[in-house]
Scaffold this active site. Structure first.
Site, mmCIF file in Angstrom:
data_model
loop_
_atom_site.group_PDB
_atom_site.id
_atom_site.type_symbol
_atom_site.label_atom_id
_atom_site.label_comp_id
_atom_site.label_asym_id
_atom_site.label_seq_id
_atom_site.Cartn_x
_atom_site.Cartn_y
_atom_site.Cartn_z
ATOM 1 N N SER A 138 67.593 18.301 40.945
ATOM 2 C CA SER A 138 67.224 17.318 39.923
ATOM 3 C C SER A 138 67.755 17.748 38.549
ATOM 4 O O SER A 138 68.964 17.878 38.386
ATOM 5 C CB SER A 138 65.698 17.141 39.925
ATOM 6 O OG SER A 138 65.312 16.018 39.177
ATOM 7 N N ASP B 247 67.900 8.274 47.382
ATOM 8 C CA ASP B 247 67.395 8.927 46.163
ATOM 9 C C ASP B 247 67.949 8.225 44.921
ATOM 10 O O ASP B 247 69.145 8.305 44.623
ATOM 11 C CB ASP B 247 67.799 10.395 46.174
ATOM 12 C CG ASP B 247 67.207 11.180 45.015
ATOM 13 O OD1 ASP B 247 66.466 10.594 44.201
ATOM 14 O OD2 ASP B 247 67.479 12.389 44.928
ATOM 15 N N HIS C 23 63.362 12.100 46.871
ATOM 16 C CA HIS C 23 63.888 13.042 45.879
ATOM 17 C C HIS C 23 63.338 14.452 46.080
ATOM 18 O O HIS C 23 63.797 15.386 45.437
ATOM 19 C CB HIS C 23 63.547 12.549 44.468
ATOM 20 C CG HIS C 23 64.180 13.351 43.367
ATOM 21 N ND1 HIS C 23 65.550 13.493 43.241
ATOM 22 C CD2 HIS C 23 63.636 14.067 42.350
ATOM 23 C CE1 HIS C 23 65.816 14.246 42.182
ATOM 24 N NE2 HIS C 23 64.680 14.610 41.633
#
Length: 525
Positions: free
Chosen positions: A326, A383, A455
């Site tokens: 991320s 995602d 995610h």
């Protein structure tokens, strides 16, 4: 688990089985009835002995999972029940993945739901380590996914998990004094941590936030621990990998100010670049370059530590591997750019990013390519974070190259498009080679899993561990335990498996919580 089987078919009558699955027609099977027990090897005799004991057990009734007798059932039905309960997939590995993944296969399911990993042997990378590190952009290794590369990708993902665990075990930082040294529980005993890394936001929350919500604590601090540098110091592992590896691992977004920086998405020029067309996201650059009151910037810390380590191990085969999830995936690219710009004679460098957003424009992507920074982006097709920031112009046209080619035949459109790509502050572009996985490929996750699950880093590692190729289903011999996945994403795991987890006593108290070790061991160990 105790399984009761009707004794209507004694061991000498094994020939009455008429398996219809093609994989049962195996001449070399250890249960082939034409092989006599006297002439068979010890392993075969053991199989026959165990099978005979199983078939001679008296019929039982009772708890769920015990087979009950069918007095008026056909021989075919009885055969089918027996075959299902004998777990023959262990003997005939050619059985289809769908059968092997069935929750009826309770022995295998119990292993996957347990907290104990089943380890795969580590292969010696030797002279091919540069290939696995991306020297040829992982050409020929991604589809189908090379088993050695799969293990390396999952291994680097677990370094990021260690960063998450270390941060959340003690997220607070004092604003009045320098932080104390931190202990990081690495998934690899062959590595040692040499440096803690911190990221600082250049923006702060207004004073009234502390007045209204004084208990937010670490959520509002400007500087936070974000990762670490580690180096392999085990001779056997160095020999296996073909070099000494330096790992830089970075966690994802955790604090309020980090979220604030994520939304500062305007592209800005890189101060060290002579090319004004090379731009990156303002918020990402801020977290990368801003020093804290008592800690240096992330950029400064990384460069100093890499220079120190490369000097210590000068003359050895070295590699630098940067990995993040991320926000950490975004910062990994900036860290790679910083090292390649500031550190002389940089060893081969690769980035393994999980669920990373776009970081800069095409000029920034070209900048990393020119510096020979290799990037492998692991992307879940569901995602959303991997599709931002940016606007429809960049994504829509790049997803349809034929349409782009057709439209660029129009000279006026080409001029407009180039102007937008070069000057639009939202014209982001991805960097590197993509390894695409898909939530829908997992037989365990619901196909409509929510955004958080798609995610989630553990979900990423689960999907990579099971990935074979874009044309094949989830591999039947996946090694990674489902325990942590169910713990984190229970609502997104299919009901069959959460129910079975309950029957295996993995649920504790009133909530589904599995006590895990500090970080998951590598499935490649």
């Amino acid at each position: 688990m105790h399984t009761g089987i009707s004794s209507t078919l004694p061991a000498p009558n094994l020939h009455v089985f008429h398996p219809k699955h093609a994989s049962f027609m195996c001449n070399n099977s250890t249960l082939n009835p034409v092989v006599s027990s006297s002439a068979a090897p010890s392993s075969t005799r053991q199989h026959l002995s165990n099978l005979e004991k199983l078939l001679q057990k008296t019929n039982q009734t009772g708890p769920e999972g015990v087979v009950k007798g069918c007095s008026n059932g056909s021989v075919e039905t009885k055969d089918k029940v027996l075959l299902e309960r004998l777990n023959l997939s262990r003997i005939w590995p050619e059985m289809s993945a769908a059968d092997d993944m069935s929750p009826r296969n309770l022995n295998r399911l119990q292993r996957l739901l347990s907290k104990t990993m089943e380890y795969s042997p580590r292969n010696n990378l030797g002279s091919r380590w540069r290939e696995y590190h991306g020297c040829h952009d992982w050409s020929g290794l991604l589809d189908p996914l090379d088993e050695n590369l799969r293990r390396e990708v999952v291994r680097y993902g677990e370094f990021v998990q260690a960063a998450y665990h270390c941060f959340h075990s003690n997220p607070a930082m004092s604003a009045d004094e320098a932080p104390l040294p931190r202990h990081v529980s690495l998934p690899e005993r062959s590595y040692k941590v040499t440096k803690s890394l911190y990221a600082t936001s250049s923006v702060g929350l207004p004073q009234w936030v502390d007045d209204v919500a004084p208990n937010l604590g670490w959520m509002t601090q400007q500087s936070s621990w974000i990762g670490f540098v580690a180096v392999c110091d085990d001779k056997r592992e160095i020999q296996r990998m073909g070099r000494r590896d330096i790992v830089i691992a970075l966690r994802g977004t955790a604090t309020c100010l980090e979220w604030t920086e994520n939304f500062r998405a305007q592209l800005v020029e890189i101060s060290e670049s002579d090319d004004p067309t090379q731009k990156v996201g303002c918020g990402f650059l801020s977290l990368h370059k801003t020093p804290g009151a008592h800690v240096p910037s992330l950029a400064e810390s990384v460069v100093d530590e890499v220079q120190r380590l490369t000097e210590i191990y000068k003359g050895e085969n070295l590699s630098i591997t940067i990995t993040g999830h991320s926000l950490g995936a975004a910062l990994s690219l900036l860290v790679a750019d910083e090292i390649s710009s500031c550190a002389p004679q940089v060893p081969p460098m690769a980035v393994f990013s999980f669920g990373g957003p776009r970081v800069g424009n095409k000029g920034f992507a070209n900048r990393l390519n020119e510096k020979n920074v290799k990037v492998l982006r692991i992307v879940n097709n569901q995602d959303l974070i991997t599709k931002v920031p940016g606007v429809f112009i960049d994504g829509r046209l790049k997803q349809d190259p034929d349409k782009l080619k057709e439209e660029q035949r129009n000279e006026s459109f080409a001029r407009v498009f180039n102007m937008l790509e070069n000057n639009n502050p939202w014209a982001y572009s991805h960097v590197g080679t993509e390894l695409k996985v898909d939530t829908k490929m997992s037989p365990y996750l619901k196909p409509n899993a929510d955004v958080a699950c798609c995610h989630d880093l553990e979900a990423y590692l689960h999907l990579v561990d099971g990935f074979l190729s874009m044309e094949c289903p989830f591999r039947s011999n996946a090694k990674r335990s489902l325990a942590k996945l169910i713990d984190n994403q229970k609502s997104n795991v299919k009901q069959l498996y959460t129910d079975e987890a309950l029957s295996l006593n993995l649920e504790r108290r009133d909530s589904f919580s599995i006590s895990m070790v500090s970080c998951l061991p590598s499935p490649s160990r």
